[in-house]
Design an enzyme around this catalytic site. Sequence first.
Site, PDB file in Angstrom:
ATOM      1  N   HIS A 171       0.849  -1.258  -0.013  1.00 50.37           N
ATOM      2  CA  HIS A 171      -0.028  -0.020  -0.012  1.00 50.37           C
ATOM      3  C   HIS A 171       0.686   1.123   0.236  1.00 50.37           C
ATOM      4  CE1 HIS A 171      -3.370   2.568   1.186  1.00 50.37           C
ATOM      5  NE2 HIS A 171      -2.483   3.244   2.080  1.00 50.37           N
ATOM      6  N   GLU A 172       1.896   1.313   0.770  1.00 53.91           N
ATOM      7  CA  GLU A 172       2.855   2.446   0.955  1.00 53.91           C
ATOM      8  C   GLU A 172       3.584   2.768  -0.301  1.00 53.91           C
ATOM      9  OE1 GLU A 172       2.384   4.808   3.186  1.00 53.91           O
ATOM     10  OE2 GLU A 172       0.810   3.536   4.263  1.00 53.91           O
ATOM     11  N   HIS A 205       1.772   4.554  -2.900  1.00 57.60           N
ATOM     12  CA  HIS A 205       1.621   5.730  -2.520  1.00 57.60           C
ATOM     13  C   HIS A 205       2.865   6.681  -3.039  1.00 57.60           C
ATOM     14  CE1 HIS A 205      -1.825   6.311  -0.244  1.00 57.60           C
ATOM     15  NE2 HIS A 205      -1.404   5.660   0.605  1.00 57.60           N
TER      16      HIS A 205
END
Length: 54
Positions: free
Chosen positions: A32-33, A36
Amino acid sequence: MRAQRIVLRYRDERFAEKTETIDGFTAVIFQHETDHLDGILYTDRTDEAPTPEE
């Protein structure tokens, strides 16, 4: 969907190569990061456009 196990390859502060296997929820968070950092948002990965109520 996210992988439940990932392998990380990176260099530490002394530029030594490192490899780690990450499992479970921590693996999901890493993915997920990383999205980003790559400029990908959650909404970019959904099949449906959000409705105005959402």
